[in-house]
Every structure is written in C-alpha cells, then in structure tokens.
Scaffold this motif. Structure first.
Motif, PDB file in Angstrom:
ATOM      1  N   VAL A  59       1.046  -1.132  -0.095  1.00  0.00           N
ATOM      2  CA  VAL A  59       0.010   0.099  -0.170  1.00  0.00           C
ATOM      3  C   VAL A  59       0.827   1.186  -0.071  1.00  0.00           C
ATOM      4  O   VAL A  59       1.807   1.142   0.860  1.00  0.00           O
ATOM      5  CB  VAL A  59      -0.966   0.039   1.300  1.00  0.00           C
ATOM      6  N   SER A  60       0.455   2.038  -0.915  1.00  0.00           N
ATOM      7  CA  SER A  60       1.305   3.659  -0.814  1.00  0.00           C
ATOM      8  C   SER A  60       0.755   4.422   0.141  1.00  0.00           C
ATOM      9  O   SER A  60      -0.389   4.390   0.544  1.00  0.00           O
ATOM     10  CB  SER A  60       1.438   4.030  -2.210  1.00  0.00           C
ATOM     11  N   GLY A  61       1.483   5.460   0.385  1.00  0.00           N
ATOM     12  CA  GLY A  61       0.908   6.552   1.043  1.00  0.00           C
ATOM     13  C   GLY A  61      -0.014   7.460   0.050  1.00  0.00           C
ATOM     14  O   GLY A  61      -0.200   6.953  -1.168  1.00  0.00           O
ATOM     15  N   CYS A  62      -0.042   8.589   0.433  1.00  0.00           N
ATOM     16  CA  CYS A  62      -0.851   9.423  -0.539  1.00  0.00           C
ATOM     17  C   CYS A  62      -0.100  10.190  -1.367  1.00  0.00           C
ATOM     18  O   CYS A  62       0.774  10.812  -0.987  1.00  0.00           O
ATOM     19  CB  CYS A  62      -1.652  10.435   0.241  1.00  0.00           C
ATOM     20  N   PHE A  63      -0.364  10.248  -2.729  1.00  0.00           N
ATOM     21  CA  PHE A  63       0.122  10.858  -3.721  1.00  0.00           C
ATOM     22  C   PHE A  63      -0.730  12.302  -4.098  1.00  0.00           C
ATOM     23  O   PHE A  63      -1.907  12.022  -3.880  1.00  0.00           O
ATOM     24  CB  PHE A  63       0.396  10.160  -5.143  1.00  0.00           C
ATOM     25  N   ARG A  64      -0.241  13.228  -4.485  1.00  0.00           N
ATOM     26  CA  ARG A  64      -0.960  14.285  -4.997  1.00  0.00           C
ATOM     27  C   ARG A  64      -0.901  14.246  -6.630  1.00  0.00           C
ATOM     28  O   ARG A  64       0.088  13.894  -7.388  1.00  0.00           O
ATOM     29  CB  ARG A  64      -0.263  15.737  -4.743  1.00  0.00           C
ATOM     30  N   ALA A  65      -2.034  14.096  -7.243  1.00  0.00           N
ATOM     31  CA  ALA A  65      -2.119  14.040  -8.584  1.00  0.00           C
ATOM     32  C   ALA A  65      -1.946  15.322  -9.064  1.00  0.00           C
ATOM     33  O   ALA A  65      -1.971  16.272  -8.719  1.00  0.00           O
ATOM     34  CB  ALA A  65      -3.640  13.691  -9.059  1.00  0.00           C
ATOM     35  N   PRO A  66      -1.237  15.323 -10.586  1.00  0.00           N
ATOM     36  CA  PRO A  66      -0.870  16.635 -11.245  1.00  0.00           C
ATOM     37  C   PRO A  66      -2.230  17.391 -11.327  1.00  0.00           C
ATOM     38  O   PRO A  66      -3.376  17.118 -11.339  1.00  0.00           O
ATOM     39  CB  PRO A  66      -0.499  15.945 -12.486  1.00  0.00           C
ATOM     40  N   GLU A  67      -1.843  18.607 -11.494  1.00  0.00           N
ATOM     41  CA  GLU A  67      -3.074  19.602 -11.491  1.00  0.00           C
ATOM     42  C   GLU A  67      -3.602  19.180 -12.786  1.00  0.00           C
ATOM     43  O   GLU A  67      -3.335  18.864 -14.011  1.00  0.00           O
ATOM     44  CB  GLU A  67      -2.423  21.271 -11.672  1.00  0.00           C
ATOM     45  N   GLY A  68      -5.228  19.467 -12.845  1.00  0.00           N
ATOM     46  CA  GLY A  68      -6.164  19.021 -13.642  1.00  0.00           C
ATOM     47  C   GLY A  68      -6.649  17.604 -13.823  1.00  0.00           C
ATOM     48  O   GLY A  68      -7.349  17.074 -14.649  1.00  0.00           O
ATOM     49  N   THR A  69      -5.970  16.687 -13.148  1.00  0.00           N
ATOM     50  CA  THR A  69      -6.377  15.155 -13.000  1.00  0.00           C
ATOM     51  C   THR A  69      -7.690  15.197 -12.305  1.00  0.00           C
ATOM     52  O   THR A  69      -7.881  15.578 -11.495  1.00  0.00           O
ATOM     53  CB  THR A  69      -5.225  14.575 -12.601  1.00  0.00           C
ATOM     54  N   ASP A  70      -8.448  14.398 -12.881  1.00  0.00           N
ATOM     55  CA  ASP A  70      -9.712  14.017 -12.467  1.00  0.00           C
ATOM     56  C   ASP A  70      -9.838  12.583 -11.636  1.00  0.00           C
ATOM     57  O   ASP A  70      -9.481  11.578 -12.287  1.00  0.00           O
ATOM     58  CB  ASP A  70     -10.997  14.105 -13.807  1.00  0.00           C
ATOM     59  N   LEU A  71      -9.859  12.616 -10.440  1.00  0.00           N
ATOM     60  CA  LEU A  71      -9.769  11.419  -9.856  1.00  0.00           C
ATOM     61  C   LEU A  71     -11.123  10.881  -9.506  1.00  0.00           C
ATOM     62  O   LEU A  71     -11.128   9.924  -8.633  1.00  0.00           O
ATOM     63  CB  LEU A  71      -9.120  11.782  -8.313  1.00  0.00           C
ATOM     64  N   THR A  72     -12.146  11.166 -10.091  1.00  0.00           N
ATOM     65  CA  THR A  72     -13.511  10.834 -10.171  1.00  0.00           C
ATOM     66  C   THR A  72     -13.918   9.197 -10.148  1.00  0.00           C
ATOM     67  O   THR A  72     -14.278   8.371  -9.610  1.00  0.00           O
ATOM     68  CB  THR A  72     -14.397  11.454 -10.704  1.00  0.00           C
ATOM     69  N   HIS A  73     -12.829   8.738 -11.278  1.00  0.00           N
ATOM     70  CA  HIS A  73     -13.224   7.311 -11.630  1.00  0.00           C
ATOM     71  C   HIS A  73     -12.213   6.439 -11.735  1.00  0.00           C
ATOM     72  O   HIS A  73     -11.665   5.785 -12.577  1.00  0.00           O
ATOM     73  CB  HIS A  73     -13.631   7.558 -13.240  1.00  0.00           C
ATOM     74  N   LEU A  74     -11.439   6.543 -10.530  1.00  0.00           N
ATOM     75  CA  LEU A  74     -10.102   5.681 -10.077  1.00  0.00           C
ATOM     76  C   LEU A  74     -10.702   4.296 -10.283  1.00  0.00           C
ATOM     77  O   LEU A  74     -11.762   4.057  -9.683  1.00  0.00           O
ATOM     78  CB  LEU A  74      -9.434   6.068  -8.848  1.00  0.00           C
TER      79      LEU A  74
END
Length: 200
Positions: free
Chosen positions: A184-199
């Motif tokens: 399990v990873s810790g939390c990453f920050r997605a690049p600006e503009g990334t939509d995380l809704t449908h992971l």
C-alpha cells in the motif's frame, strides 16, 4: 518475475476470494501505519493530517512504482518457481483531500510451492527487509483462528508499507498454502487538472 504477470485461473481466483475474506484487520493496521509513516507508526496529534508532503505523481506512474515495490518483495522472498495471483494495482482517493490525493494498493499471493519453502521464503523476507530500507513494525502470530504468522513493515525513505501473511498447515484441502502480500502506498498528489473521480 512480476507478481501481476500470471494469467487468471480458477485456482488463483479461489485464492483471491480467500484473501478478501481474511484481510480487513491486517489492512486496517497497514493503513494506520501509512497515515503515520512520518512518525514511525505512532499516534498522530491530528488524525486528518498526513504528517508528510505528498509527492506529485501521475496515477499510472504511481501504479507502476507500487508494482515495482511488489516485485522487490517477490525477489526478497526468493521463490521464483512459485506462482502468483494475477491482478494489477488499484488506486483510490485519499479521504484527507479526495479531489487531489490518491493512494495505490496491490494485493497478491505466492503459492504452488511446498509448506517448508513458504516458511523459508517468509523468513527470508523478514530478515532481508531492514537491509533494503524497510522498518519492521510488527512480526508474529496474528489474531486469526489459525494464528498465522504476519509481518508489517514501512519503507523508510518512501511512503509505502507492506503486509505479509504466511498461510500454511490447513487441513482443509480447499485452502492452499501461500504467502499473502499487500503493498500500500501513502497518498500521492495528482498533477494539476487530473480527474480522480473514476479511479479503479
């Protein structure tokens, strides 16, 4: 050998179902360690604070890195003749900031080798992790009815944790001997503009 490289089979699916029914407590402890990774899996002053600055990383790159960690764990176990369950690394949003933060989880199992080989491989993993930059957080029999040997470790210089369980000795022929792994990873920050809704 990559733990996600083996083709899907009925046997592998049976193992996967077995693992899903037995891992909630272990995963809860593992995720707790990750939220407190910066302070060594101890009590946090603020449960909503990650305690570290998340690395900015593309979701697919984070999946790739998580699978690389799994491959490192596979190599440390030292049973290249064993089979592994199929399946990729799944990503999900972090509750601390679900619009921008995500983590990755990669569960898999190693099986189709003898009970003694699995025991030896598990001990190799236990002994090798500290030299490879991991801190052993817990090691010993867990609280399951079988008192399975369980190990949890944090990667010191990266926000990853691994949980390993040794499942051997069952008299039920439907339950195969195996080592169950979850990275399990810790939390990453997605690049600006990334939509995380449908992971997924």
């Amino acid at each position: 050998m990559n733990p996600s490289d083996h083709p899907t089979s009925t046997h592998a699916a049976t193992i996967s179902r077995r693992r899903r029914t037995r891992r909630p407590a272990a995963l809860g402890a593992l995720l707790l360690c990750l939220t407190t990774l910066a302070t060594g899996c101890s009590t946090m002053n603020d449960a909503d604070d990650l305690g570290y600055t998340p690395t900015t990383l593309d979701v697919e790159d984070a999946r790739t890195r998580t699978k690389e960690i799994s491959s490192e764990i596979f190599d440390l176990i030292g049973l290249p003749q064993g089979k592994t369950t199929p399946g990729g690394a799944g990503a999900s949003r972090c509750k601390e900031d679900p619009e921008h933060l995500f983590s990755v989880r990669h569960p898999w199992s190693l099986y189709d080798v003898s009970e003694d080989e699995l025991k030896q491989g598990f001990e190799r993993l236990h002994q090798a992790l500290p030299a490879k930059g991991w801190k052993i957080v817990s090691y010993g029999p867990n609280n399951s009815r079988a008192k399975s040997l369980e190990l949890t470790a944090d990667k010191v210089n990266e926000h990853f944790a691994v949980n390993a369980e040794l499942w051997v000795g069952s008299k039920d022929p439907k339950k195969k001997n195996l080592i169950g792994i979850t990275v399990v990873s810790g939390c990453f920050r997605a690049p600006e503009g990334t939509d995380l809704t449908h992971l997924y």
